[in-house]
Design a protein around this motif. Structure first.
Motif, PDB file in Angstrom:
ATOM      1  N   ALA A 178      -5.296   2.882 -32.899  1.00  0.00           N
ATOM      2  CA  ALA A 178      -6.725   2.578 -32.776  1.00  0.00           C
ATOM      3  C   ALA A 178      -7.125   2.436 -31.306  1.00  0.00           C
ATOM      4  O   ALA A 178      -8.176   2.945 -30.892  1.00  0.00           O
ATOM      5  CB  ALA A 178      -7.066   1.299 -33.536  1.00  0.00           C
ATOM      6  N   TYR A 179      -6.285   1.763 -30.525  1.00  0.00           N
ATOM      7  CA  TYR A 179      -6.566   1.644 -29.090  1.00  0.00           C
ATOM      8  C   TYR A 179      -6.584   3.011 -28.418  1.00  0.00           C
ATOM      9  O   TYR A 179      -7.423   3.281 -27.549  1.00  0.00           O
ATOM     10  CB  TYR A 179      -5.540   0.754 -28.398  1.00  0.00           C
ATOM     11  CG  TYR A 179      -5.614  -0.705 -28.763  1.00  0.00           C
ATOM     12  CD1 TYR A 179      -6.813  -1.312 -29.107  1.00  0.00           C
ATOM     13  CD2 TYR A 179      -4.464  -1.481 -28.753  1.00  0.00           C
ATOM     14  CE1 TYR A 179      -6.865  -2.649 -29.439  1.00  0.00           C
ATOM     15  CE2 TYR A 179      -4.515  -2.823 -29.088  1.00  0.00           C
ATOM     16  CZ  TYR A 179      -5.719  -3.402 -29.428  1.00  0.00           C
ATOM     17  OH  TYR A 179      -5.771  -4.727 -29.754  1.00  0.00           O
ATOM     18  N   ALA A 180      -5.660   3.879 -28.817  1.00  0.00           N
ATOM     19  CA  ALA A 180      -5.607   5.226 -28.236  1.00  0.00           C
ATOM     20  C   ALA A 180      -6.875   6.008 -28.570  1.00  0.00           C
ATOM     21  O   ALA A 180      -7.450   6.685 -27.708  1.00  0.00           O
ATOM     22  CB  ALA A 180      -4.370   5.973 -28.733  1.00  0.00           C
ATOM     23  N   LEU A 181      -7.325   5.907 -29.813  1.00  0.00           N
ATOM     24  CA  LEU A 181      -8.546   6.599 -30.218  1.00  0.00           C
ATOM     25  C   LEU A 181      -9.740   6.091 -29.415  1.00  0.00           C
ATOM     26  O   LEU A 181     -10.541   6.885 -28.904  1.00  0.00           O
ATOM     27  CB  LEU A 181      -8.774   6.384 -31.713  1.00  0.00           C
ATOM     28  CG  LEU A 181      -9.860   7.217 -32.361  1.00  0.00           C
ATOM     29  CD1 LEU A 181      -9.423   7.619 -33.752  1.00  0.00           C
ATOM     30  CD2 LEU A 181     -11.172   6.512 -32.406  1.00  0.00           C
ATOM     31  N   LEU A 182      -9.860   4.781 -29.283  1.00  0.00           N
ATOM     32  CA  LEU A 182     -10.964   4.207 -28.507  1.00  0.00           C
ATOM     33  C   LEU A 182     -10.888   4.596 -27.038  1.00  0.00           C
ATOM     34  O   LEU A 182     -11.907   4.927 -26.417  1.00  0.00           O
ATOM     35  CB  LEU A 182     -10.968   2.678 -28.623  1.00  0.00           C
ATOM     36  CG  LEU A 182     -11.504   2.097 -29.914  1.00  0.00           C
ATOM     37  CD1 LEU A 182     -11.311   0.592 -29.929  1.00  0.00           C
ATOM     38  CD2 LEU A 182     -12.965   2.448 -30.084  1.00  0.00           C
ATOM     39  N   PHE A 183      -9.695   4.575 -26.466  1.00  0.00           N
ATOM     40  CA  PHE A 183      -9.522   4.924 -25.062  1.00  0.00           C
ATOM     41  C   PHE A 183      -9.988   6.356 -24.806  1.00  0.00           C
ATOM     42  O   PHE A 183     -10.736   6.610 -23.860  1.00  0.00           O
ATOM     43  CB  PHE A 183      -8.048   4.757 -24.666  1.00  0.00           C
ATOM     44  CG  PHE A 183      -7.798   4.937 -23.199  1.00  0.00           C
ATOM     45  CD1 PHE A 183      -7.875   3.854 -22.338  1.00  0.00           C
ATOM     46  CD2 PHE A 183      -7.480   6.180 -22.677  1.00  0.00           C
ATOM     47  CE1 PHE A 183      -7.647   4.013 -20.985  1.00  0.00           C
ATOM     48  CE2 PHE A 183      -7.258   6.346 -21.322  1.00  0.00           C
ATOM     49  CZ  PHE A 183      -7.337   5.266 -20.471  1.00  0.00           C
ATOM     50  N   ALA A 184      -9.546   7.282 -25.643  1.00  0.00           N
ATOM     51  CA  ALA A 184      -9.927   8.687 -25.454  1.00  0.00           C
ATOM     52  C   ALA A 184     -11.427   8.888 -25.682  1.00  0.00           C
ATOM     53  O   ALA A 184     -12.067   9.667 -24.961  1.00  0.00           O
ATOM     54  CB  ALA A 184      -9.118   9.582 -26.380  1.00  0.00           C
ATOM     55  N   ILE A 238      -2.887   9.965 -17.821  1.00  0.00           N
ATOM     56  CA  ILE A 238      -1.657   9.444 -17.214  1.00  0.00           C
ATOM     57  C   ILE A 238      -1.585   7.940 -17.421  1.00  0.00           C
ATOM     58  O   ILE A 238      -0.540   7.396 -17.801  1.00  0.00           O
ATOM     59  CB  ILE A 238      -1.588   9.826 -15.716  1.00  0.00           C
ATOM     60  CG1 ILE A 238      -1.318  11.324 -15.571  1.00  0.00           C
ATOM     61  CG2 ILE A 238      -0.520   9.008 -14.991  1.00  0.00           C
ATOM     62  CD1 ILE A 238      -1.452  11.843 -14.154  1.00  0.00           C
ATOM     63  N   LEU A 239      -2.697   7.253 -17.187  1.00  0.00           N
ATOM     64  CA  LEU A 239      -2.752   5.810 -17.408  1.00  0.00           C
ATOM     65  C   LEU A 239      -2.449   5.467 -18.867  1.00  0.00           C
ATOM     66  O   LEU A 239      -1.656   4.573 -19.152  1.00  0.00           O
ATOM     67  CB  LEU A 239      -4.138   5.278 -17.016  1.00  0.00           C
ATOM     68  CG  LEU A 239      -4.439   3.828 -17.366  1.00  0.00           C
ATOM     69  CD1 LEU A 239      -3.726   2.910 -16.385  1.00  0.00           C
ATOM     70  CD2 LEU A 239      -5.925   3.596 -17.351  1.00  0.00           C
ATOM     71  N   ALA A 240      -3.059   6.198 -19.785  1.00  0.00           N
ATOM     72  CA  ALA A 240      -2.902   5.900 -21.210  1.00  0.00           C
ATOM     73  C   ALA A 240      -1.481   6.150 -21.704  1.00  0.00           C
ATOM     74  O   ALA A 240      -0.933   5.350 -22.464  1.00  0.00           O
ATOM     75  CB  ALA A 240      -3.886   6.739 -22.027  1.00  0.00           C
ATOM     76  N   ILE A 241      -0.879   7.228 -21.267  1.00  0.00           N
ATOM     77  CA  ILE A 241       0.436   7.603 -21.796  1.00  0.00           C
ATOM     78  C   ILE A 241       1.561   6.844 -21.107  1.00  0.00           C
ATOM     79  O   ILE A 241       2.456   6.304 -21.762  1.00  0.00           O
ATOM     80  CB  ILE A 241       0.640   9.127 -21.684  1.00  0.00           C
ATOM     81  CG1 ILE A 241      -0.351   9.845 -22.615  1.00  0.00           C
ATOM     82  CG2 ILE A 241       2.073   9.513 -22.029  1.00  0.00           C
ATOM     83  CD1 ILE A 241      -0.414  11.348 -22.408  1.00  0.00           C
ATOM     84  N   PHE A 242       1.534   6.797 -19.789  1.00  0.00           N
ATOM     85  CA  PHE A 242       2.682   6.257 -19.062  1.00  0.00           C
ATOM     86  C   PHE A 242       2.604   4.758 -18.772  1.00  0.00           C
ATOM     87  O   PHE A 242       3.631   4.102 -18.659  1.00  0.00           O
ATOM     88  CB  PHE A 242       2.899   7.030 -17.760  1.00  0.00           C
ATOM     89  CG  PHE A 242       3.268   8.459 -18.004  1.00  0.00           C
ATOM     90  CD1 PHE A 242       4.474   8.791 -18.590  1.00  0.00           C
ATOM     91  CD2 PHE A 242       2.398   9.478 -17.665  1.00  0.00           C
ATOM     92  CE1 PHE A 242       4.816  10.095 -18.832  1.00  0.00           C
ATOM     93  CE2 PHE A 242       2.735  10.799 -17.896  1.00  0.00           C
ATOM     94  CZ  PHE A 242       3.939  11.112 -18.480  1.00  0.00           C
ATOM     95  N   LEU A 295       0.148   4.465 -24.962  1.00  0.00           N
ATOM     96  CA  LEU A 295      -0.642   4.757 -26.150  1.00  0.00           C
ATOM     97  C   LEU A 295      -0.126   6.033 -26.808  1.00  0.00           C
ATOM     98  O   LEU A 295       0.301   6.962 -26.117  1.00  0.00           O
ATOM     99  CB  LEU A 295      -2.121   4.910 -25.786  1.00  0.00           C
ATOM    100  CG  LEU A 295      -2.802   3.658 -25.256  1.00  0.00           C
ATOM    101  CD1 LEU A 295      -4.232   3.960 -24.844  1.00  0.00           C
ATOM    102  CD2 LEU A 295      -2.771   2.544 -26.284  1.00  0.00           C
ATOM    103  N   PRO A 296      -0.169   6.111 -28.127  1.00  0.00           N
ATOM    104  CA  PRO A 296       0.324   7.311 -28.814  1.00  0.00           C
ATOM    105  C   PRO A 296      -0.589   8.514 -28.574  1.00  0.00           C
ATOM    106  O   PRO A 296      -1.819   8.383 -28.576  1.00  0.00           O
ATOM    107  CB  PRO A 296       0.337   6.913 -30.290  1.00  0.00           C
ATOM    108  CG  PRO A 296      -0.495   5.693 -30.394  1.00  0.00           C
ATOM    109  CD  PRO A 296      -0.556   5.065 -29.047  1.00  0.00           C
ATOM    110  N   VAL A 297       0.037   9.645 -28.392  1.00  0.00           N
ATOM    111  CA  VAL A 297      -0.701  10.870 -28.060  1.00  0.00           C
ATOM    112  C   VAL A 297      -1.608  11.291 -29.217  1.00  0.00           C
ATOM    113  O   VAL A 297      -2.720  11.768 -28.983  1.00  0.00           O
ATOM    114  CB  VAL A 297       0.285  11.997 -27.680  1.00  0.00           C
ATOM    115  CG1 VAL A 297      -0.429  13.309 -27.493  1.00  0.00           C
ATOM    116  CG2 VAL A 297       1.050  11.620 -26.424  1.00  0.00           C
TER     117      VAL A 297
END
Length: 123
Positions: A35-41, A86-90, A94-96
């Motif tokens: 959910a955080y990954a979806l919101l971030f993107a 880069i911030l989100a993944i590394f 957060l899941p891709v």
């Protein structure tokens, strides 16, 4: 002709509303990280839309200057997107799949708004 500021505002509001709803469903079904990954993107896409919308509103009359301004906006959007990913993944880990879902959500909403405007112009 569409007023770009109101158009970008409507697209942004729709993307954020749908992202919050889908993030709640995603958190309930698959977990908070997705959910955080979806919101971030989705937020990253909204920032990109606002950058481009701001540049489109303030385009100069000269075609050369307008092309430079839009080129700068595209470059700025790519830099923000790459740094954000880069911030989100590394760093945030957060899941891709959630990031992809957030980007797809924003782009499909934008595509739906474009199609709706095209249909309105033809009627």
């Amino acid at each position: 002709m569409v007023n770009f500021s109101s158009y970008v505002g409507r697209v942004t509001a729709t993307v954020l509303t749908l992202a919050l709803f889908l993030a709640a469903v995603t958190a309930w079904r698959w977990g908070r990280q997705e959910a955080y990954a979806l919101l971030f993107a989705a937020f990253l896409s909204v920032i990109n839309m606002l950058i481009l919308g701001g540049r489109l509103i303030a385009l100069p009359a000269s075609t050369h200057l307008a092309a430079r301004r839009l080129g700068g906006a595209v470059l700025q959007r790519w830099i923000i997107t790459i740094l954000g990913l880069i911030l989100a993944i590394f760093w945030l880990h957060l899941p891709v799949i959630g990031l992809v879902a957030g980007f797809l959500l924003a782009h499909f909403v934008f595509l739906a708004f474009l199609m709706r405007e095209r249909i309105r112009q033809r009627s």
